[in-house]
Design a protein around this motif. Structure first.
Motif, PDB file in Angstrom:
ATOM      1  N   GLY A 183     -15.882  10.293 -34.295  1.00 16.15           N
ATOM      2  CA  GLY A 183     -16.322   9.335 -33.210  1.00 16.15           C
ATOM      3  C   GLY A 183     -16.290  10.008 -31.865  1.00 16.15           C
ATOM      4  N   PRO A 184     -16.752   9.438 -30.692  1.00 14.73           N
ATOM      5  CA  PRO A 184     -16.867  10.257 -29.669  1.00 14.73           C
ATOM      6  C   PRO A 184     -15.439  10.374 -29.049  1.00 14.73           C
ATOM      7  N   GLY A 185     -15.238  11.459 -28.432  1.00 12.62           N
ATOM      8  CA  GLY A 185     -13.900  12.037 -27.952  1.00 12.62           C
ATOM      9  C   GLY A 185     -13.249  12.624 -28.913  1.00 12.62           C
ATOM     10  N   HIS A 186     -13.650  12.958 -29.846  1.00 18.75           N
ATOM     11  CA  HIS A 186     -12.931  14.094 -30.809  1.00 18.75           C
ATOM     12  C   HIS A 186     -13.294  15.388 -30.299  1.00 18.75           C
ATOM     13  N   TRP A 187     -12.435  16.250 -30.502  1.00 21.73           N
ATOM     14  CA  TRP A 187     -12.357  17.657 -29.904  1.00 21.73           C
ATOM     15  C   TRP A 187     -13.407  18.510 -30.069  1.00 21.73           C
ATOM     16  N   VAL A 188     -14.250  18.280 -31.282  1.00 15.83           N
ATOM     17  CA  VAL A 188     -15.264  19.075 -31.340  1.00 15.83           C
ATOM     18  C   VAL A 188     -16.410  19.148 -30.138  1.00 15.83           C
ATOM     19  N   PRO A 189     -16.621  20.240 -29.591  1.00 18.49           N
ATOM     20  CA  PRO A 189     -17.472  20.292 -28.334  1.00 18.49           C
ATOM     21  C   PRO A 189     -18.604  20.066 -28.706  1.00 18.49           C
ATOM     22  N   ALA A 190     -18.943  18.673 -28.860  1.00 19.26           N
ATOM     23  CA  ALA A 190     -20.427  18.547 -29.004  1.00 19.26           C
ATOM     24  C   ALA A 190     -21.096  17.414 -27.960  1.00 19.26           C
ATOM     25  N   ARG A 191     -21.986  17.550 -27.455  1.00 17.84           N
ATOM     26  CA  ARG A 191     -22.633  16.539 -26.556  1.00 17.84           C
ATOM     27  C   ARG A 191     -22.934  15.346 -27.229  1.00 17.84           C
ATOM     28  N   ARG A 192     -23.376  15.391 -28.448  1.00 16.41           N
ATOM     29  CA  ARG A 192     -23.855  14.043 -29.070  1.00 16.41           C
ATOM     30  C   ARG A 192     -22.930  14.052 -30.412  1.00 16.41           C
ATOM     31  N   VAL A 193     -22.672  12.914 -31.034  1.00 17.42           N
ATOM     32  CA  VAL A 193     -22.231  12.836 -32.258  1.00 17.42           C
ATOM     33  C   VAL A 193     -22.814  11.993 -33.306  1.00 17.42           C
ATOM     34  N   TYR A 194     -23.026  11.978 -34.593  1.00 19.09           N
ATOM     35  CA  TYR A 194     -23.105  10.724 -35.387  1.00 19.09           C
ATOM     36  C   TYR A 194     -21.910  10.385 -36.343  1.00 19.09           C
ATOM     37  N   THR A 195     -21.733   9.354 -36.522  1.00 17.48           N
ATOM     38  CA  THR A 195     -20.512   8.895 -37.348  1.00 17.48           C
ATOM     39  C   THR A 195     -21.077   8.332 -38.708  1.00 17.48           C
ATOM     40  N   ILE A 196     -19.923   7.836 -39.480  1.00 21.02           N
ATOM     41  CA  ILE A 196     -20.300   7.471 -40.612  1.00 21.02           C
ATOM     42  C   ILE A 196     -21.372   6.215 -40.473  1.00 21.02           C
ATOM     43  N   ALA A 197     -21.033   5.317 -39.408  1.00 21.61           N
ATOM     44  CA  ALA A 197     -21.823   4.062 -39.063  1.00 21.61           C
ATOM     45  C   ALA A 197     -23.432   4.794 -38.822  1.00 21.61           C
ATOM     46  N   ASP A 198     -23.431   5.786 -38.262  1.00 20.93           N
ATOM     47  CA  ASP A 198     -24.812   6.202 -37.896  1.00 20.93           C
ATOM     48  C   ASP A 198     -25.988   6.751 -39.387  1.00 20.93           C
ATOM     49  N   ASP A 199     -24.835   7.199 -40.064  1.00 23.89           N
ATOM     50  CA  ASP A 199     -25.183   8.007 -41.224  1.00 23.89           C
ATOM     51  C   ASP A 199     -26.040   9.242 -40.814  1.00 23.89           C
ATOM     52  N   GLY A 200     -25.203  10.069 -40.250  1.00 18.79           N
ATOM     53  CA  GLY A 200     -25.735  11.528 -39.518  1.00 18.79           C
ATOM     54  C   GLY A 200     -26.819  12.143 -40.536  1.00 18.79           C
ATOM     55  N   LEU A 201     -26.599  12.119 -41.789  1.00 17.04           N
ATOM     56  CA  LEU A 201     -27.635  12.892 -42.592  1.00 17.04           C
ATOM     57  C   LEU A 201     -29.132  12.084 -42.420  1.00 17.04           C
ATOM     58  N   SER A 202     -29.354  10.893 -42.026  1.00 15.95           N
ATOM     59  CA  SER A 202     -30.375  10.326 -41.991  1.00 15.95           C
ATOM     60  C   SER A 202     -31.150  10.290 -40.714  1.00 15.95           C
ATOM     61  N   GLN A 203     -30.398  10.974 -39.549  1.00 13.01           N
ATOM     62  CA  GLN A 203     -30.696  11.029 -38.276  1.00 13.01           C
ATOM     63  C   GLN A 203     -31.493  12.039 -37.835  1.00 13.01           C
TER      64      GLN A 203
END
Ligand SMILES: C[S@@+](CC[C@H](N)C(=O)[O-])C[C@H]1O[C@@H](n2cnc3c(N)ncnc32)[C@H](O)[C@@H]1O
Length: 168
Positions: free
Chosen positions: A36-56
């Motif tokens: 989720g947002p706020g995790h320490w990975v330095p990334a401007r945008r994230v997908y979570t399991i709720a988004d299913d990042g593989l299909s985005q």
């Protein structure tokens, strides 16, 4: 990622140690599999399991530490990452696996084998024990390759594409 640690199949939530990001010195455009947002990975945008990042839609420089989802559940993520062609991914350095030879090595542009065992982090902040294997960072694109080479994390190799006309 769950697959880095001994409790395979129990959880997807093994987080990448911040020291890896410190060494890479990159800001990523996307983490497609994030808690989720706020995790320490330095990334401007994230997908979570709720988004299913593989299909985005994936854009820009990606950092990917994929969910395990079963014994070879990381393979669709790895294929997607390699096809995207820009970023850094983490997978097991399972050099005896078919996927390592057939999926990863023929398509990766660079590989970084960190020295020692990388200890991943649980959601409660506890550090995992010593996994029975190393990991490999997979690099795609010049920005990722340059950061991996300069990181000092371990053995860095680039993989040359086969010369055109090479009969092998
Ligand atoms: C191995 S953890 C990596 C977390 C973080 N990217 C890191 O490197 O520290 C994998 C994450 O993927 C998330 N996840 C699982 N299935 C997913 C999906 N279909 N789409 C996006 N994220 C997913 C899990 O909730 C978990 O937080």
């Amino acid at each position: 990622m769950a697959e880095h640690e001994p409790c395979v199949g129990k959880s997807d939530d093994w987080y990448t140690p911040p020291a890896i990001f410190d060494a890479l010195g990159l800001t990523f455009d996307l983490d497609p599999c994030s808690p989720g947002p706020g995790h320490w990975v330095p990334a401007r945008r994230v997908y979570t399991i709720a988004d299913d990042g593989l299909s985005q839609l994936w854009t820009g420089l990606v950092f990917m530490n994929p969910p395990f989802g079963g014994r070879e559940g990381h393979i669709p993520w790895l294929r997607r990452f390699l096809a995207h062609g820009q970023g850094v991914a983490i997978v097991r350095a399972y050099t005896s696996s078919g996927w390592f030879h057939d999926e990863l090595v023929p398509r990766a542009e660079g590989l970084l084998f960190p020295r020692g065992k990388t200890k991943f982090i649980r959601p409660d902040g506890s550090v995992g024990g010593s996994p029975g294997h190393g990991i490999v960072l997979v690099g795609m694109g010049q920005q990722a390759l340059g950061a991996m080479e300069a990181s000092g994390l371990g053995l860095f190799v680039t993989i040359a594409p086969p010369a055109s006309g090479d009969p092998s």
